[in-house]
Every structure is written in C-alpha cells, then in structure tokens.
Motif scaffolding. Structure first.
Motif, PDB file in Angstrom:
ATOM      1  N   MET A  72      -2.410 -11.086  14.152  1.00 43.59           N
ATOM      2  CA  MET A  72      -1.326 -11.229  13.183  1.00 43.59           C
ATOM      3  C   MET A  72      -1.843 -11.179  11.750  1.00 43.59           C
ATOM      4  SD  MET A  72       1.143 -14.500  12.498  1.00 43.59           S
ATOM      5  CE  MET A  72      -0.218 -15.318  11.661  1.00 43.59           C
ATOM      6  N   ALA A  73      -3.082 -11.629  11.539  1.00 46.31           N
ATOM      7  CA  ALA A  73      -3.623 -11.670  10.181  1.00 46.31           C
ATOM      8  C   ALA A  73      -3.830 -10.277   9.606  1.00 46.31           C
ATOM      9  CB  ALA A  73      -4.954 -12.440  10.178  1.00 46.31           C
ATOM     10  N   LEU A  74      -4.099  -9.288  10.453  1.00 46.12           N
ATOM     11  CA  LEU A  74      -4.439  -7.952   9.954  1.00 46.12           C
ATOM     12  C   LEU A  74      -3.322  -7.298   9.141  1.00 46.12           C
ATOM     13  CD1 LEU A  74      -6.414  -6.649  13.054  1.00 46.12           C
ATOM     14  CD2 LEU A  74      -7.325  -7.038  10.763  1.00 46.12           C
ATOM     15  N   PRO A  75      -2.063  -7.264   9.621  1.00 45.75           N
ATOM     16  CA  PRO A  75      -1.009  -6.672   8.784  1.00 45.75           C
ATOM     17  C   PRO A  75      -0.817  -7.404   7.467  1.00 45.75           C
ATOM     18  CG  PRO A  75      -0.258  -6.894  11.055  1.00 45.75           C
ATOM     19  CD  PRO A  75      -1.547  -7.649  10.948  1.00 45.75           C
ATOM     20  N   LEU A  76      -0.995  -8.734   7.454  1.00 49.72           N
ATOM     21  CA  LEU A  76      -0.859  -9.490   6.213  1.00 49.72           C
ATOM     22  C   LEU A  76      -1.957  -9.113   5.221  1.00 49.72           C
ATOM     23  CD1 LEU A  76       0.014 -13.025   7.644  1.00 49.72           C
ATOM     24  CD2 LEU A  76       1.576 -11.248   6.841  1.00 49.72           C
ATOM     25  N   ILE A  77      -3.166  -8.868   5.748  1.00 51.88           N
ATOM     26  CA  ILE A  77      -4.276  -8.468   4.883  1.00 51.88           C
ATOM     27  C   ILE A  77      -4.061  -7.057   4.347  1.00 51.88           C
ATOM     28  CG2 ILE A  77      -6.753  -7.991   4.832  1.00 51.88           C
ATOM     29  CD1 ILE A  77      -7.084 -10.188   6.962  1.00 51.88           C
ATOM     30  N   LEU A  78      -3.664  -6.149   5.231  1.00 49.34           N
ATOM     31  CA  LEU A  78      -3.498  -4.749   4.842  1.00 49.34           C
ATOM     32  C   LEU A  78      -2.308  -4.542   3.906  1.00 49.34           C
ATOM     33  CD1 LEU A  78      -4.182  -3.018   8.283  1.00 49.34           C
ATOM     34  CD2 LEU A  78      -5.637  -2.929   6.256  1.00 49.34           C
ATOM     35  N   VAL A  80      -1.574  -5.876   1.140  1.00 46.21           N
ATOM     36  CA  VAL A  80      -1.897  -5.876  -0.294  1.00 46.21           C
ATOM     37  C   VAL A  80      -2.401  -4.517  -0.761  1.00 46.21           C
ATOM     38  CG1 VAL A  80      -3.324  -6.940  -2.072  1.00 46.21           C
ATOM     39  CG2 VAL A  80      -2.305  -8.352  -0.288  1.00 46.21           C
ATOM     40  N   PRO A  81      -3.443  -3.924  -0.144  1.00 44.38           N
ATOM     41  CA  PRO A  81      -3.881  -2.605  -0.619  1.00 44.38           C
ATOM     42  C   PRO A  81      -2.881  -1.498  -0.328  1.00 44.38           C
ATOM     43  CG  PRO A  81      -5.087  -3.201   1.348  1.00 44.38           C
ATOM     44  CD  PRO A  81      -4.320  -4.415   0.940  1.00 44.38           C
ATOM     45  N   LEU A  82      -1.990  -1.721   0.658  1.00 43.99           N
ATOM     46  CA  LEU A  82      -0.939  -0.737   0.926  1.00 43.99           C
ATOM     47  C   LEU A  82       0.227  -0.885  -0.045  1.00 43.99           C
ATOM     48  CD1 LEU A  82      -0.787  -0.770   4.843  1.00 43.99           C
ATOM     49  CD2 LEU A  82      -1.644   1.065   3.384  1.00 43.99           C
ATOM     50  N   CYS A  83       0.172  -1.924  -0.883  1.00 43.34           N
ATOM     51  CA  CYS A  83       1.197  -2.169  -1.911  1.00 43.34           C
ATOM     52  C   CYS A  83       2.551  -2.543  -1.320  1.00 43.34           C
ATOM     53  CB  CYS A  83       1.351  -0.950  -2.826  1.00 43.34           C
ATOM     54  SG  CYS A  83      -0.205  -0.356  -3.511  1.00 43.34           S
ATOM     55  N   VAL A  84       2.547  -3.238  -0.186  1.00 41.08           N
ATOM     56  CA  VAL A  84       3.806  -3.696   0.418  1.00 41.08           C
ATOM     57  C   VAL A  84       3.755  -5.202   0.645  1.00 41.08           C
ATOM     58  CG1 VAL A  84       4.401  -1.508   1.506  1.00 41.08           C
ATOM     59  CG2 VAL A  84       2.909  -3.105   2.717  1.00 41.08           C
ATOM     60  N   GLU A  85       3.007  -5.919  -0.220  1.00 37.91           N
ATOM     61  CA  GLU A  85       2.888  -7.356  -0.017  1.00 37.91           C
ATOM     62  C   GLU A  85       4.212  -8.075  -0.175  1.00 37.91           C
ATOM     63  OE1 GLU A  85       1.213  -6.606  -4.224  1.00 37.91           O
ATOM     64  OE2 GLU A  85       1.469  -5.554  -2.336  1.00 37.91           O
ATOM     65  N   ASP A  86       5.196  -7.451  -0.851  1.00 41.60           N
ATOM     66  CA  ASP A  86       6.516  -8.057  -1.020  1.00 41.60           C
ATOM     67  C   ASP A  86       7.516  -7.599   0.035  1.00 41.60           C
ATOM     68  OD1 ASP A  86       5.719  -9.431  -3.291  1.00 41.60           O
ATOM     69  OD2 ASP A  86       6.226  -7.758  -4.619  1.00 41.60           O
ATOM     70  N   ASN A  87       7.125  -6.655   0.858  1.00 42.75           N
ATOM     71  CA  ASN A  87       8.064  -6.029   1.794  1.00 42.75           C
ATOM     72  C   ASN A  87       7.840  -6.568   3.202  1.00 42.75           C
ATOM     73  OD1 ASN A  87       9.631  -4.246   3.360  1.00 42.75           O
ATOM     74  ND2 ASN A  87       9.359  -2.601   1.868  1.00 42.75           N
ATOM     75  N   THR A  88       8.602  -7.585   3.554  1.00 44.19           N
ATOM     76  CA  THR A  88       8.406  -8.212   4.858  1.00 44.19           C
ATOM     77  C   THR A  88       8.848  -7.309   6.002  1.00 44.19           C
ATOM     78  OG1 THR A  88      10.560  -9.298   4.615  1.00 44.19           O
ATOM     79  CG2 THR A  88       8.602 -10.548   3.963  1.00 44.19           C
ATOM     80  N   LEU A  89       9.778  -6.388   5.739  1.00 46.81           N
ATOM     81  CA  LEU A  89      10.217  -5.469   6.784  1.00 46.81           C
ATOM     82  C   LEU A  89       9.069  -4.549   7.201  1.00 46.81           C
ATOM     83  CD1 LEU A  89      12.380  -4.276   8.598  1.00 46.81           C
ATOM     84  CD2 LEU A  89      13.082  -2.800   6.696  1.00 46.81           C
ATOM     85  N   ASP A 156       1.969 -15.435  -3.458  1.00 45.52           N
ATOM     86  CA  ASP A 156       1.850 -16.151  -2.196  1.00 45.52           C
ATOM     87  C   ASP A 156       1.165 -15.293  -1.152  1.00 45.52           C
ATOM     88  OD1 ASP A 156       3.023 -18.284  -3.329  1.00 45.52           O
ATOM     89  OD2 ASP A 156       5.011 -17.991  -2.414  1.00 45.52           O
ATOM     90  N   VAL A 157       1.609 -14.028  -1.066  1.00 48.38           N
ATOM     91  CA  VAL A 157       1.024 -13.147  -0.065  1.00 48.38           C
ATOM     92  C   VAL A 157      -0.430 -12.864  -0.393  1.00 48.38           C
ATOM     93  CG1 VAL A 157       1.226 -10.923   1.095  1.00 48.38           C
ATOM     94  CG2 VAL A 157       3.262 -12.106   0.326  1.00 48.38           C
ATOM     95  N   LEU A 158      -0.728 -12.712  -1.705  1.00 51.00           N
ATOM     96  CA  LEU A 158      -2.101 -12.468  -2.106  1.00 51.00           C
ATOM     97  C   LEU A 158      -2.990 -13.638  -1.711  1.00 51.00           C
ATOM     98  CD1 LEU A 158      -4.029 -10.588  -3.595  1.00 51.00           C
ATOM     99  CD2 LEU A 158      -3.455 -11.774  -5.718  1.00 51.00           C
TER     100      LEU A 158
END
Length: 653
Positions: A72-78, A80-89, A156-158
């Motif tokens: 589960m941690a991997l999508p949360l980490i990725l 940020v560099p994918l620029c979707v840290e605000d996009n929970t969908l 928060d996501v960062l």
C-alpha cells in the motif's frame, strides 16, 4: 464451521507419505531420505499439502494482510513524483493495479515459476531509478491545478510519503531527497503542452516508467531462462546464503521501526498477541461446530491459534484502534504522538475508490522507452534478483521443501522477469519481487502449503478489482503493520543465520567470512546513505547502477560471502558443503527425484521426462540430470547422516 475430518485426512496422508516411498508401482521399504515434513519445523501443512478450501481462503487472507502494508505504501510514495499527491482517485486506481499485478505475479510464480509458496509484490528497489527518471527537467511537475476530487493537502501526502521512504532501507536516500525538494521543483513557466491529455501529465510520466521497467525486465528473463543464475548456484554454499538471507531481515529494521513508531503501545500489544497465539497457545484447540456426512452436526476441537495467529492479532488490534478512533481517545491532531494509530487517516482513499474497476494492460497509454530510463531501472532489476534468490532458500526451508535446485531458481528468476514485464505493461509504476515478510509468516503460522499462497493470490486479484474492499484495509493503522513486520522480519533473519548449522563454526576461516560479510553488508549501504553522490564514475547511468547495488544490503553481504568462500582455502566439510549437498540429494538420484517433486511443473512432466533433449533446457525439471555437482572424496569420518541432523534439530555430533 470446520470439517475437521479433512484436516485429519490431510495429516494422515502426510504421515503415510513419510513412512512409505514408492518407485513406479512397487512399494519399497522406507529410505533414509530427508522428510517432507521435518519434525523440528513442526509444520501443520508442508508445500505439498492442500488444506480444505475454506481454511485455505482464510490462510490466504492472512498472507494478504501480511503484505498489505508494504504494498500500500508504494502508490502513496509514487504519487508525489507523478504529481498526483492531491488526487486520491488516481492513487486508489494505482493501488488497485498494484494489488492486481501482485496477485497475478504470485499465481504465476507459485504455479509455473519456482513453485514455492512465495508471495510476489511491489519492490522498493525500483524507487531510486524511478525518482532519478522523474527528476529529469522534462518531467518536472507543472503548476498546481485545481482537481475536483482533491481531498487532502499536498503537505500531508508529502509527509506521509517521506515517512514511507524513510521506512524502507538505506538505498532510498536519493528518493527521500527528491521528495523533500519536490515542492521547490515546481516550474510555473514549464511547458505543459505535452500534458494535454491530463491536467498534470502524470500519465506521460507513468508511461516512461512503464517502458523502462518492461525493457529492463527482459534482462532478468534472459538471465533466468538461459541458466546463468543456476550456474552461479553451483558455487553457492551456506556461507554465501547466510548473509544474503540474514541481511534481508537486518536491512529492513527501519521499515518495521518506522511503522511501529507511529504508536508503540498498539504495536507492542499486537506483538504480544502474535507471540501469545503462535508460541504459548499454539497447542490449545477451541471447540468448533462441524458437519459430518451421515452424522449431522457435532463438536470438535480446532487448532485456531496455531493456524491464524497473525490474522487474529491484526483483527483484535484493528478493532481496538477503531474504537479508540471513534471515541477520540486517539486525538484527531496530526501533530499528536497518538495520531498514527487512528483508523481514519486514509479514509479518503476508501471514499474515492471505485466499487468495481478492472485494471488492463496499457490503461495509461502506450509505454515509452528511453536509454537512460532503461539503464537506470536495470539496477533495480539486478538488486531484486539477488534478494529473490535468498528468499527462495528461506522459503524452501520454512515450507518443508528441499533447497531449490538449479532449474527451479532459473525458472523462478525468469518468471519474475516476466512478472516485472507484466507489471510494466499494466502500469503499476513498479516491478515485482518476492516478499520476505510472507516467508516469515510461514514460520509463524506453520503453514507452508503452496495452495494457500495461490488462494492468497486470488484474494489479491479480487481486491484489486473490487476497489472498495481493497481500500478497506487501508484503515489498518501503521503500528499494527509494524508489529507484523517486526515478527516476520525477525523470522527471516533467523532462517538465514540457521544455515550456519552446516558449517564448522570453530574455524577461524568461517568466522572471518561470515562476520566480514554481515558487517560490510550493513556498513557500505549505510555509508552511501549518509554520503549521497559518493559514486562518481563520470557516467550517470553507471553511477545509478553501482549506487543501487552497493546500497542493497543483501547484495553486498551475499557477494562478499560468495567470493570469500570460493577463494579462501577450506575443506568441503569445513565449508559445510558435505551436508549441504546431501540435503540436495546429490548422492542418491532416486531420493533426489522423490524429494524434488515439489519443483516439478504442474503438467507435462511425462513428456518432459520422455524427451531426451529437455535435460539440456536450464529451466526444465530434468535439467539437474545432466549438470550435477562434482562429487568430493569423503572419508568415513566425513560421512554425515542427514536423518541424524533432522532428529537432532539440525545439530551434528
């Protein structure tokens, strides 16, 4: 309800198989071969056994929960560099994809690969090259844009992502640095024409990562199916395997510590429950209602604590955390030290996850390929292979199987390469590797059945499709996951150290090799962690490869153990090779064939054995017949009875 007769029948069948050995249709007297169910392991189910389907589902769910936190941690980490840290969908879709690919990879590996009960999942070794690729100028995050489904602040996501990365291992310093500085890299004047298909262009970034993973994984396929890895195994003994496996556990203490440190009280309670159920109450059975054909309903005794210590501990701690969250015993303040034990931290993922979504190949578009991306990702592939070889030996030992022969390792590495290719094709943003925590779970639960892991793979596939159900488990607090990691990583470390029982530990040669290998396996990666950019060859891609390899604890320790053990003079007995090779069935072809049946392919074995040329194919089960270890001269005092080792709990006299 539990049909205890099926369990008893399975155990009786296993005992019958231990007492009788068949060759063709003729019954022979029992031979002195290594038992498939070693007494010192106290296994309820070995690799061959098939528990009843309902037990298999629950035990498979236990494996799913064990690997859930790290995956589960991997999508949360990725994010940020994918620029979707605000996009929970998007994060929920990535989470569904990575679990779906993990289930598919586990099913392929356990059925056609190495055939061990081993779980495949996302790997952290791919993060450094991923962040290096996405750190290029053209992939900088554009100006922030409003997103309709953004529900959580970037900071928060960062923070969560940095914490996750700190919880991995020393190789991820580069990734942490990128995350910390990512907010400073937002170029407000950047050209966003390449991102017309989505607001922040995250699919363009994902397609670049996909292409790099797919091409680099072909190297792993070549190394595995060509037999190159199997050739190296001919020179690998206990002194090479011990640091490789032990450092898998040692190097991950940061993972367990970071997760557990979110709330040590909940973590310690979970550890206490796992230890209580798996060690102190393992022989206590509970009454259970059963149904027997022709007899109706009745009561029997069921070994609940021995089979489900992990899942019981997780559920109890989860419920307590949920109650404390609802009643605000755990404050809703991110700065409070008890906040990490709340069950609603990732509730936005659960809210935005789709009820049904089927991940499919190329769902983010056609992957793109660049030379820099491929060479950078190649380092992650090589590090993943080294880790997997050590995991194969650890898994075989805990599941009651003999050490994996060359063809099984070749096939396992090759199949893992195929799974990495599929992960890139599906767009999980990551590759795949074997999971050490699930190997440790086998030692805790005493269930080494291949069928159980295959059911676990099916559960991963289902939860990857049913987004709401999969996202439900994101409410498990990090301290509970950390407790499971502490137990399972400790078991993996102990399995690695246990291989020293085969060598002469009174030998100064062996003491030097094992001590030097283990110590360097911790020192060198830690140095690179604290000295970013220490490797400077003048070629950026080569720097990345060397840095990732030398930052991988199990590679450094295993490589040094391998070189020193094969270059420093020592007798086969001193090196532990006599016992090691006897455990491989080297001196008795008939017993070898009987022992290694668990590594046969699920079908087509008749054709393979009848076809002479198949013995020259490195990944076929008959390959060992034409490529064996050279026998070493043995004196009468050096002859070792393997049955004595088993009866003495692995000790020699």
């Amino acid at each position: 309800m539990t049909d205890i007769t099926e369990i008893e029948a399975d155990q009786a069948q296993g005992e019958q198989e231990e007492s009788d050995v068949f060759v063709g249709q003729k019954k022979q007297k029992p031979k002195r071969v290594k038992s498939c169910k070693p007494e010192n392991l106290d296994l309820l189910y070995t690799i061959h056994d098939e528990p009843p389907w309902y037990l298999s589902i629950l035990l498979g769910l236990q494996h799913y929960l064990t690997m859930f936190g790290a995956t589960m941690a991997l999508p949360l980490i990725l994010a940020v560099p994918l620029c979707v840290e605000d996009n929970t969908l998007v994060k929920s879709e990535l989470m569904g994809t990575i679990f779906f690919v993990s289930g598919l990879s586990t099913l392929l590996q356990s059925t056609f690969g190495c055939r061990l009960p081993i779980v495949q999942g996302g790997t952290y070794t791919f993060l450094v090259p991923t962040f290096a690729i996405l750190g290029l100028e053209k992939y900088k995050c554009p100006a922030k844009v409003a997103m309709g489904n953004a529900t959580e602040p970037t900071t928060d996501v960062l923070t969560v992502s940095v914490d996750m990365l700190n919880a991995t291992s020393s190789m991820f310093t580069t990734a942490v640095s990128y995350l910390v500085s990512s907010t400073d890299k937002l170029d407000l004047d950047a050209d966003t024409s390449q991102f017309d298909d989505d607001p922040v262009g995250w699919k363009v970034r994902m397609r670049e990562i996909q292409g790099a993973i797919m091409v680099s994984s072909l190297v792993q396929v070549l190394i595995g199916f060509s037999g190159l890895m199997g050739v190296l195994l001919q020179y690998i003994g206990p002194l090479s395997i011990t640091p490789t496996i032990a450092l898998v556990g040692f190097s991950l203490f940061n993972v367990a510590g970071n997760f557990a440190g979110k709330h040590w009280g909940i973590c310690c309670m979970t550890i206490f429950l796992i230890v209580l159920f798996s060690q102190y109450m393992k022989n206590i059975s509970v009454p259970s209602l059963v149904y027997r054909r022709g007899k109706g309903f009745g009561m029997t005794w069921f070994p609940l604590f021995k089979l489900f210590p992990v899942i019981l501990a997780i559920v109890i701690a989860w419920v307590i955390s949920a109650v404390f969250t609802v009643t605000d015993v755990f404050p809703n303040d991110p700065d409070h030290w008890q906040y990490g034990a709340r069950t609603d931290i990732h509730k936005n993922v659960l809210q935005n996850a789709a009820w049904f979504r089927f991940p499919y190949p190329g769902q983010w578009g056609t992957p793109t390929v660049s030379a820099a991306g491929v060479f950078g990702m190649l380092a992650g592939v090589l590090a993943s292979m080294i880790e997997s070889v050590g995991d194969y030996y650890a898994c075989a030992r805990l599941s009651g199987a003999p050490p994996p022969p060359n063809h099984a390792v070749n096939r396992g590495i090759g199949m893992e390469g195929i799974c990495c290719f599929l992960a890139g094709l599906w767009g999980s943003g990551n590759g795949t590797t074997s999971y050490s925590e699930n190997i440790g779970a086998i030692g805790i639960t005493k269930v080494g059945s291949r069928r159980v892991v295959q059911w676990g793979a099916v559960i991963m596939l289902i939860f990857g499709i049913l987004g709401k159900f999969g996202a439900l488990f994101t409410t498990i607090p990090d301290p509970i996951i950390g407790a499971v990691f502490i137990i399972t990583f400790g078991m993996v470390t102990a399995v690695g150290i246990s291989n020293l029982q085969f060598v002469d530990m009174n030998s100064s040669r062996n003491l030097f090799i094992i001590g030097f290998s283990l110590f360097c396996g911790m020192v060198i990666p830690d140095y690179l962690k604290n000295n970013e950019g220490a490797i400077k060859t003048g070629v950026v891609e080569l720097d990345q490869i060397i840095t990732v390899l030398l930052s991988t604890n199990m590679f450094v320790g295993g490589f040094l153990g391998f070189v020193l053990d094969n270059t420093i003079p020592g007798t086969p007995k001193e090196r532990g090779l006599l016992i090691w090779r006897k455990l491989m069935g080297e001196h008795d072809p008939e017993s070898e064939e009987e022992n290694l049946k668990c590594y046969d392919l699920p079908f087509g074995m008749g054709f393979i054995r009848r076809t002479f040329c198949m013995q020259y194919v490195p990944f076929c089960p008959t390959f060992e017949r034409c490529f064996r270890w050279k026998s070493q001269p043995e004196t009468e005092t050096e002859m070792v009875d393997v049955s004595v080792i088993s009866s003495n709990g692995g000790k020699t006299n």
